[in-house]
Design a protein around this motif. Structure first.
Motif, PDB file in Angstrom:
ATOM      1  N   HIS A   1       0.845  -1.199   0.000  1.00  0.00           N
ATOM      2  CA  HIS A   1       0.000   0.000   0.000  1.00  0.00           C
ATOM      3  C   HIS A   1       0.876   1.243   0.000  1.00  0.00           C
ATOM      4  CE1 HIS A   1      -3.545  -2.381   0.697  1.00  0.00           C
ATOM      5  NE2 HIS A   1      -2.928  -2.975   1.695  1.00  0.00           N
ATOM      6  N   ARG A   2       1.584   1.510  -1.093  1.00  0.00           N
ATOM      7  CA  ARG A   2       2.522   2.624  -1.170  1.00  0.00           C
ATOM      8  C   ARG A   2       1.806   3.903  -1.616  1.00  0.00           C
ATOM      9  NH1 ARG A   2       7.271   2.683   1.063  1.00  0.00           N
ATOM     10  NH2 ARG A   2       7.797   4.203  -0.504  1.00  0.00           N
ATOM     11  N   VAL A   3       0.705   4.212  -1.019  1.00  0.00           N
ATOM     12  CA  VAL A   3       0.000   5.443  -1.338  1.00  0.00           C
ATOM     13  C   VAL A   3       0.494   6.521  -0.391  1.00  0.00           C
ATOM     14  CG1 VAL A   3      -1.985   4.462  -2.498  1.00  0.00           C
ATOM     15  CG2 VAL A   3      -1.977   4.530  -0.041  1.00  0.00           C
ATOM     16  N   THR A   4      -0.360   7.090   0.378  1.00  0.00           N
ATOM     17  CA  THR A   4       0.068   8.079   1.369  1.00  0.00           C
ATOM     18  C   THR A   4       0.085   7.419   2.737  1.00  0.00           C
ATOM     19  OG1 THR A   4      -2.173   8.776   1.863  1.00  0.00           O
ATOM     20  CG2 THR A   4      -1.038   9.931   0.069  1.00  0.00           C
ATOM     21  N   LEU A   5       0.698   8.078   3.674  1.00  0.00           N
ATOM     22  CA  LEU A   5       0.759   7.531   5.026  1.00  0.00           C
ATOM     23  C   LEU A   5      -0.639   7.351   5.590  1.00  0.00           C
ATOM     24  CD1 LEU A   5       2.562   6.634   7.298  1.00  0.00           C
ATOM     25  CD2 LEU A   5       2.621   8.980   8.093  1.00  0.00           C
ATOM     26  N   GLU A   6      -1.492   8.314   5.386  1.00  0.00           N
ATOM     27  CA  GLU A   6      -2.858   8.200   5.886  1.00  0.00           C
ATOM     28  C   GLU A   6      -3.583   7.044   5.205  1.00  0.00           C
ATOM     29  OE1 GLU A   6      -4.552   9.708   8.385  1.00  0.00           O
ATOM     30  OE2 GLU A   6      -2.677  10.665   8.916  1.00  0.00           O
ATOM     31  N   GLY A   7      -3.338   6.846   3.921  1.00  0.00           N
ATOM     32  CA  GLY A   7      -3.945   5.725   3.206  1.00  0.00           C
ATOM     33  C   GLY A   7      -3.478   4.400   3.762  1.00  0.00           C
ATOM     34  N   TRP A   8      -2.193   4.318   4.099  1.00  0.00           N
ATOM     35  CA  TRP A   8      -1.636   3.085   4.652  1.00  0.00           C
ATOM     36  C   TRP A   8      -2.289   2.778   5.998  1.00  0.00           C
ATOM     37  CZ3 TRP A   8       1.946   2.701   8.903  1.00  0.00           C
ATOM     38  CH2 TRP A   8       2.415   1.402   9.111  1.00  0.00           C
ATOM     39  N   ILE A   9      -2.376   3.780   6.852  1.00  0.00           N
ATOM     40  CA  ILE A   9      -2.986   3.574   8.158  1.00  0.00           C
ATOM     41  C   ILE A   9      -4.469   3.263   7.999  1.00  0.00           C
ATOM     42  CG2 ILE A   9      -3.639   4.727  10.305  1.00  0.00           C
ATOM     43  CD1 ILE A   9      -0.962   6.210  10.104  1.00  0.00           C
ATOM     44  N   GLY A  10      -5.129   3.990   7.104  1.00  0.00           N
ATOM     45  CA  GLY A  10      -6.553   3.758   6.879  1.00  0.00           C
ATOM     46  C   GLY A  10      -6.835   2.366   6.367  1.00  0.00           C
ATOM     47  N   SER A  11      -5.965   1.830   5.520  1.00  0.00           N
ATOM     48  CA  SER A  11      -6.194   0.494   4.984  1.00  0.00           C
ATOM     49  C   SER A  11      -6.045  -0.572   6.057  1.00  0.00           C
ATOM     50  CB  SER A  11      -5.227   0.210   3.830  1.00  0.00           C
ATOM     51  OG  SER A  11      -3.906   0.098   4.306  1.00  0.00           O
ATOM     52  N   MET A  12      -5.201  -0.316   7.060  1.00  0.00           N
ATOM     53  CA  MET A  12      -5.023  -1.296   8.129  1.00  0.00           C
ATOM     54  C   MET A  12      -6.196  -1.254   9.103  1.00  0.00           C
ATOM     55  SD  MET A  12      -0.926  -1.332   8.886  1.00  0.00           S
ATOM     56  CE  MET A  12      -1.114  -0.191  10.204  1.00  0.00           C
ATOM     57  N   ALA A  13      -6.877  -0.131   9.188  1.00  0.00           N
ATOM     58  CA  ALA A  13      -7.986   0.011  10.137  1.00  0.00           C
ATOM     59  C   ALA A  13      -9.316   0.034   9.407  1.00  0.00           C
ATOM     60  CB  ALA A  13      -7.806   1.296  10.941  1.00  0.00           C
ATOM     61  N   SER A  14      -9.453  -0.809   8.410  1.00  0.00           N
ATOM     62  CA  SER A  14     -10.630  -0.767   7.544  1.00  0.00           C
ATOM     63  C   SER A  14     -11.900  -1.268   8.211  1.00  0.00           C
ATOM     64  CB  SER A  14     -10.360  -1.583   6.283  1.00  0.00           C
ATOM     65  OG  SER A  14     -10.094  -2.923   6.640  1.00  0.00           O
TER      66      SER A  14
ATOM     67  N   ALA B   1       9.148   9.506   4.798  1.00  0.00           N
ATOM     68  CA  ALA B   1       8.379   9.629   6.044  1.00  0.00           C
ATOM     69  C   ALA B   1       7.505   8.394   6.256  1.00  0.00           C
ATOM     70  CB  ALA B   1       7.523  10.891   6.018  1.00  0.00           C
ATOM     71  N   GLN B   2       6.887   7.907   5.188  1.00  0.00           N
ATOM     72  CA  GLN B   2       6.066   6.709   5.304  1.00  0.00           C
ATOM     73  C   GLN B   2       6.922   5.526   5.742  1.00  0.00           C
ATOM     74  OE1 GLN B   2       3.858   5.705   1.800  1.00  0.00           O
ATOM     75  NE2 GLN B   2       3.027   3.843   2.680  1.00  0.00           N
ATOM     76  N   ASP B   3       8.092   5.387   5.158  1.00  0.00           N
ATOM     77  CA  ASP B   3       9.000   4.308   5.546  1.00  0.00           C
ATOM     78  C   ASP B   3       9.399   4.430   7.015  1.00  0.00           C
ATOM     79  OD1 ASP B   3       8.911   3.354   2.950  1.00  0.00           O
ATOM     80  OD2 ASP B   3      10.851   4.216   2.378  1.00  0.00           O
ATOM     81  N   VAL B   4       9.648   5.655   7.464  1.00  0.00           N
ATOM     82  CA  VAL B   4      10.019   5.881   8.862  1.00  0.00           C
ATOM     83  C   VAL B   4       8.897   5.406   9.785  1.00  0.00           C
ATOM     84  CG1 VAL B   4      10.420   7.670  10.621  1.00  0.00           C
ATOM     85  CG2 VAL B   4      11.652   7.751   8.431  1.00  0.00           C
ATOM     86  N   PHE B   5       7.652   5.778   9.472  1.00  0.00           N
ATOM     87  CA  PHE B   5       6.543   5.375  10.333  1.00  0.00           C
ATOM     88  C   PHE B   5       6.280   3.876  10.258  1.00  0.00           C
ATOM     89  CE2 PHE B   5       5.560   9.949  10.263  1.00  0.00           C
ATOM     90  CZ  PHE B   5       5.578  10.146  11.631  1.00  0.00           C
ATOM     91  N   MET B   6       6.566   3.251   9.129  1.00  0.00           N
ATOM     92  CA  MET B   6       6.458   1.792   9.054  1.00  0.00           C
ATOM     93  C   MET B   6       7.497   1.152   9.974  1.00  0.00           C
ATOM     94  SD  MET B   6       5.669   1.122   5.019  1.00  0.00           S
ATOM     95  CE  MET B   6       6.079  -0.596   5.129  1.00  0.00           C
ATOM     96  N   LYS B   7       8.726   1.691   9.958  1.00  0.00           N
ATOM     97  CA  LYS B   7       9.771   1.169  10.841  1.00  0.00           C
ATOM     98  C   LYS B   7       9.402   1.386  12.302  1.00  0.00           C
ATOM     99  CE  LYS B   7      13.614   1.442   7.648  1.00  0.00           C
ATOM    100  NZ  LYS B   7      14.997   1.873   7.448  1.00  0.00           N
ATOM    101  N   VAL B   8       8.825   2.539  12.609  1.00  0.00           N
ATOM    102  CA  VAL B   8       8.387   2.814  13.979  1.00  0.00           C
ATOM    103  C   VAL B   8       7.315   1.807  14.384  1.00  0.00           C
ATOM    104  CG1 VAL B   8       7.115   4.470  15.424  1.00  0.00           C
ATOM    105  CG2 VAL B   8       9.004   5.257  13.981  1.00  0.00           C
ATOM    106  N   TYR B   9       6.324   1.618  13.527  1.00  0.00           N
ATOM    107  CA  TYR B   9       5.214   0.717  13.830  1.00  0.00           C
ATOM    108  C   TYR B   9       5.713  -0.704  14.099  1.00  0.00           C
ATOM    109  CZ  TYR B   9       0.903  -1.912  13.301  1.00  0.00           C
ATOM    110  OH  TYR B   9      -0.142  -2.757  13.510  1.00  0.00           O
ATOM    111  N   PHE B  10       6.548  -1.217  13.192  1.00  0.00           N
ATOM    112  CA  PHE B  10       7.016  -2.590  13.345  1.00  0.00           C
ATOM    113  C   PHE B  10       8.124  -2.718  14.392  1.00  0.00           C
ATOM    114  CE2 PHE B  10       5.044  -2.867   9.114  1.00  0.00           C
ATOM    115  CZ  PHE B  10       4.148  -3.876   9.393  1.00  0.00           C
TER     116      PHE B  10
END
Length: 160
Positions: free
Chosen positions: A12-25, A87-96
């Motif tokens: 899901h390489r869209v926007t950060l909000e899209g990535w988070i939104g897709s996980m909380a569908s 930034a999206q990659d950074v937040f993915m690293k933070v999350y995981f």
């Protein structure tokens, strides 16, 4: 702790909000009540206690740090086009990496360290990709402003 696989998150390489939104569908999105008064440490405790799929505490952390991380990524990389992806990659690293966060430093310091390391690695890879091997003695321009280059070098020496 993992709410979705790394492969699913990367697809899901869209926007950060899209990535988070897709996980909380499943309708679990929404701000935490009184989120302005909750400290980062309290949000981290909420993340540990939250059931699978409840991303509200993590979303609040992203909201708090997204602008700063994106701006710093733009500055350190010298590339406004790549800043959102970085930034999206950074937040993915933070999350995981939340399960491995040892709290020897503040959450802010930990996020900034991840951001710095990720941007340093990005610039190094970009620099390697721009070197022309057919022209010996000619150095490729990194595209990074000199001031940002000095900061990256300073960060790299701190890590060693």
């Amino acid at each position: 702790m993992a709410l979705c696989s790394r492969a699913a998150a990367r697809s899901h390489r869209v926007t950060l909000e899209g990535w988070i939104g897709s996980m909380a569908s499943e309708g679990r999105r929404g701000r935490l009540a009184g989120h302005q008064q909750i400290s980062d440490e309290e949000l981290l405790a909420h993340i540990r206690e939250a059931g699978e799929g409840d991303l509200r505490p993590f979303e609040e952390l992203v909201r708090r740090y997204q602008k700063k991380v994106t701006t710093n990524c733009r500055y350190l990389s010298g590339s406004p086009d790549d800043a959102e992806d970085l930034a999206q990659d950074v937040f993915m690293k933070v999350y995981f990496g939340l399960a491995g966060f040892e709290r020897r430093s503040s959450f802010n310091t930990w996020v900034q360290r991840i951001k710095s390391n990720h941007c340093i690695n990005f610039v190094k890879k970009k620099r390697l990709a721009t070197v022309n091997l057919e022209t010996p003695g000619v150095e490729a321009a990194s595209g990074v402003p000199p001031k940002a280059e000095r900061e990256l070098e300073k960060e790299a020496t701190k890590i060693r």
